[in-house]
Design a protein around this motif. Structure first.
Motif, short mmCIF file in Angstrom:
data_model
loop_
_atom_site.label_atom_id
_atom_site.label_comp_id
_atom_site.label_asym_id
_atom_site.label_seq_id
_atom_site.Cartn_x
_atom_site.Cartn_y
_atom_site.Cartn_z
N SER A 82 21.95 -1.93 -2.38
CA SER A 82 22.33 -2.59 -1.09
C SER A 82 23.44 -1.83 -0.06
CB SER A 82 22.90 -3.75 -1.67
OG SER A 82 24.51 -3.62 -1.69
N ASP A 83 23.73 -2.41 0.95
CA ASP A 83 24.57 -1.87 1.96
C ASP A 83 25.49 -2.87 2.11
OD1 ASP A 83 25.20 -0.01 3.72
OD2 ASP A 83 24.40 -0.81 5.54
N VAL A 84 25.77 -3.77 1.09
CA VAL A 84 26.77 -4.86 1.14
C VAL A 84 28.23 -4.46 0.48
CG1 VAL A 84 26.34 -6.10 -0.86
CG2 VAL A 84 27.10 -7.40 1.19
N ASP A 85 29.37 -4.82 0.99
CA ASP A 85 30.54 -4.71 0.37
C ASP A 85 31.11 -6.11 -0.16
OD1 ASP A 85 32.69 -6.32 2.32
OD2 ASP A 85 31.35 -4.97 3.47
N MET A 86 31.98 -6.00 -1.05
CA MET A 86 32.52 -7.22 -1.85
C MET A 86 33.04 -8.14 -1.02
SD MET A 86 32.09 -8.45 -4.94
CE MET A 86 31.97 -7.36 -6.19
N ALA A 87 33.71 -8.08 -0.12
CA ALA A 87 34.25 -9.08 0.98
C ALA A 87 33.09 -9.68 1.54
CB ALA A 87 35.15 -8.39 1.97
N SER A 88 32.05 -9.00 2.07
CA SER A 88 30.79 -9.74 2.69
C SER A 88 30.14 -10.69 1.90
CB SER A 88 29.91 -8.47 2.99
OG SER A 88 30.51 -7.81 4.02
N THR A 89 30.12 -10.30 0.36
CA THR A 89 29.37 -11.23 -0.28
C THR A 89 30.20 -12.68 -0.65
OG1 THR A 89 30.56 -10.30 -2.48
CG2 THR A 89 28.60 -9.41 -1.88
N ILE A 90 31.57 -12.39 -0.45
CA ILE A 90 32.27 -13.70 -0.35
C ILE A 90 32.04 -14.47 0.79
CG2 ILE A 90 34.60 -14.69 -0.57
CD1 ILE A 90 35.47 -12.32 -2.12
N ARG A 91 31.97 -13.91 1.86
CA ARG A 91 31.51 -14.67 3.00
C ARG A 91 30.20 -15.30 2.77
NH1 ARG A 91 34.13 -9.97 5.36
NH2 ARG A 91 32.35 -9.11 5.89
N TYR A 92 29.14 -14.40 2.25
CA TYR A 92 27.86 -14.96 2.13
C TYR A 92 27.87 -16.24 1.29
CZ TYR A 92 22.84 -14.78 1.38
OH TYR A 92 21.57 -15.19 1.57
N GLY A 93 28.52 -16.11 0.43
CA GLY A 93 28.66 -17.15 -0.65
C GLY A 93 29.19 -18.56 -0.10
N VAL A 94 30.21 -18.40 0.79
CA VAL A 94 30.90 -19.58 1.56
C VAL A 94 30.01 -19.93 2.46
CG1 VAL A 94 32.62 -20.19 2.77
CG2 VAL A 94 33.13 -18.70 0.82
N THR A 95 28.96 -18.92 3.05
CA THR A 95 28.44 -19.54 4.25
C THR A 95 27.01 -19.87 3.80
OG1 THR A 95 29.82 -17.80 5.59
CG2 THR A 95 27.35 -18.69 6.73
N TYR A 96 26.35 -19.38 2.95
CA TYR A 96 24.92 -19.59 2.43
C TYR A 96 24.72 -20.25 1.26
CZ TYR A 96 24.11 -16.42 6.89
OH TYR A 96 24.03 -16.16 7.81
N LEU A 97 25.86 -19.91 0.37
CA LEU A 97 25.47 -20.62 -0.83
C LEU A 97 26.13 -21.72 -1.31
CD1 LEU A 97 25.48 -17.28 -2.95
CD2 LEU A 97 23.52 -18.58 -1.81
N ASP A 98 26.79 -22.29 -0.29
CA ASP A 98 27.77 -23.54 -0.64
C ASP A 98 28.74 -23.56 -1.55
OD1 ASP A 98 25.70 -24.73 1.31
OD2 ASP A 98 24.52 -25.59 -0.28
N LEU A 99 29.25 -22.45 -1.51
CA LEU A 99 30.57 -22.24 -2.39
C LEU A 99 31.84 -22.35 -2.05
CD1 LEU A 99 29.67 -18.71 -4.16
CD2 LEU A 99 29.36 -21.04 -5.16
N ALA A 100 32.69 -23.20 -2.77
CA ALA A 100 34.13 -23.26 -2.23
C ALA A 100 34.78 -21.86 -2.26
CB ALA A 100 34.74 -24.22 -3.21
N LEU A 101 35.42 -21.52 -1.20
CA LEU A 101 36.27 -20.44 -1.36
C LEU A 101 36.80 -20.14 -2.76
CD1 LEU A 101 37.11 -17.75 0.21
CD2 LEU A 101 39.31 -19.16 1.11
N SER A 102 37.49 -20.89 -3.33
CA SER A 102 38.08 -20.56 -4.71
C SER A 102 37.00 -19.86 -5.67
CB SER A 102 38.52 -21.83 -5.21
OG SER A 102 37.75 -22.80 -5.45
N GLU A 103 35.82 -20.54 -5.63
CA GLU A 103 34.77 -20.15 -6.55
C GLU A 103 34.32 -18.87 -6.06
OE1 GLU A 103 32.18 -20.51 -10.02
OE2 GLU A 103 34.18 -21.26 -9.29
N ALA A 104 34.13 -18.55 -4.68
CA ALA A 104 33.54 -17.48 -4.18
C ALA A 104 34.48 -16.22 -4.70
CB ALA A 104 33.38 -17.38 -2.69
#
Length: 383
Positions: free
Chosen positions: A314-336
């Motif tokens: 992948s070309d992704v970094d960890m901070a971006s995965t957190i943003r993806y989780g919050v934006t697209y996976l319906d995750l609360a920020l705490s869980e992301a």
């Protein structure tokens, strides 16, 4: 005693947020989280809003900062990869060697033995191969794949003793339950991946001690209503941890949301980047086992592909995965945040990483409210 007082940001300790509090760090370790009117003497570190969290932990990092571990399995490469990911909040990672020769594997083990002692972000080693299934090779070279031999078990146990944290990805077809048990009982973390196995074969390895599954959904037998495959076995088994790549390319968000709802075992899904050398680099191509991998821009983030279109990491970094989780996976920020720090640390048995409790390492990341990294610290020192 060297003491630092971090103020001005919401503090996320790995479990919950603390508002209007200060994080106290002494000699590279968390001392306490205190009210701002009850602070000891120490160097003040004022943060202008945002979130202060434990630094991110990534169990699968093939490259970064312009370097692939396979290109040069050395201490210098491991440091370069760690430094390439640090601007994105990762303070502890496992450099990952994908399927390669015995010589490269030995070199990676020797390098990791030294790199983990330097306190520069290398927390162990991940060997993703060569004990994988050609039927689910992904971007790995099938001609280098082979079954686990008892001599491999002995070598991996010795490597774990020298490195500390050793994660190995193996296909169920290439390792017996007896071998999994021997590795697991010696402290090697066994993850099943790149496997076309049945759910029954997967469960036998899980019950023998295999602790996780490598990049859930990718390069494995899929969930069918009569043949649940590795995906079904991993989601259903309550003790099994699953790394997921959340970049908008490897897995459809609907599948990830389904896995998040369905996974038995609380907190057993965590983010990995599976990042390649282009993270932290402005280059557009790199070479993997003699094949050119190119960056294709578009979507949530760029994707990396071989000439035939096969995804190559992948070309992704960890901070971006957190943003993806919050934006697209319906995750609360705490869980992301937990999926990028606390959960991978627990999977890897890194007891003092991934949370901000008394005695834990002061590996820290400061994020804006938009989940952009501003600063990181390793053992309380700016990194």
């Amino acid at each position: 005693m060297t003491r630092k007082i971090f103020t001005g940001a919401r503090i996320f300790d790995g479990h919950r947020f603390h508002d209007d509090k200060a994080l106290i760090v002494s000699d590279g370790r968390v001392e306490a989280i205190l009210a701002k009117n009850d602070l000891p003497a120490g160097e003040q570190v004022h943060l202008d809003g945002g979130i202060l969290s434990a630094g991110f932990v990534d169990a699968q990092v093939n490259g970064g900062g312009g370097r692939m571990l396979n290109d040069e399995p050395s201490v210098a490469s491991m440091h370069m990869i760690a430094e390439g990911h640090r601007p994105y909040g990762t303070t502890g990672l496992l450099p990952t060697l994908i399927t390669d020769t015995a010589h490269a594997t030995t070199a990676a083990i020797e390098a990791a033995t030294d790199a983990v002692k330097t306190n520069r972000g290398v927390a162990g080693l991940h060997l993703e191969g060569p004990h994988l299934a050609p039927a689910r090779k992904g971007a790995h070279l099938a001609q280098l794949m082979r079954p686990v031999e008892d001599s491999d078990v002995r070598a991996l146990i010795a490597a774990r003793q020298s490195i500390g944290t050793l994660l190995v990805t193996m296909a169920a077809e290439q390792v017996t339950p007896r071998q999994v048990r021997a590795l697991s009982e010696a402290g090697v973390i066994v993850s099943i991946g790149h496997s076309d196995c049945s759910s029954e074969a997967a469960e036998e390895r899980f019950d023998a001690g295999a602790r996780g599954v490598t990049h859930l959904f990718n390069a494995m037998s899929q969930l069918g209503h009569r043949a649940p495959g590795l995906v079904g076995a991993a989601i259903d088994h309550p003790s099994v941890w699953c790394g997921i790549i959340a970049d908008g390319h490897h897995v459809d968000p609907k599948a990830l949301r389904t896995a998040l709802r369905a996974k038995r075992g609380e907190g057993k899904l965590f983010f990995v980047t599976d990042a390649m050398s282009l993270v932290g680099s402005d280059r557009e191509t790199f070479t993997l086992n003699g094949r050119t991998v190119r960056r294709e821009r578009g979507g949530f983030c760029s994707k990396l592909v071989l000439s035939d279109g096969t995804l190559a990491g992948s070309d992704v970094d960890m901070a971006s995965t957190i943003r993806y989780g919050v934006t697209y996976l319906d995750l609360a920020l705490s869980e992301a945040l937990r999926m990028a720090s606390l959960y991978p640390a627990r999977f890897l048995r890194l007891k003092n990483h991934g949370h901000l409790s008394a005695g834990s390492r002061a590996d820290l990341v400061h994020l804006t409210d938009a989940i952009e990294v501003t600063r990181t610290w390793i053992s309380g020192e700016a990194a």
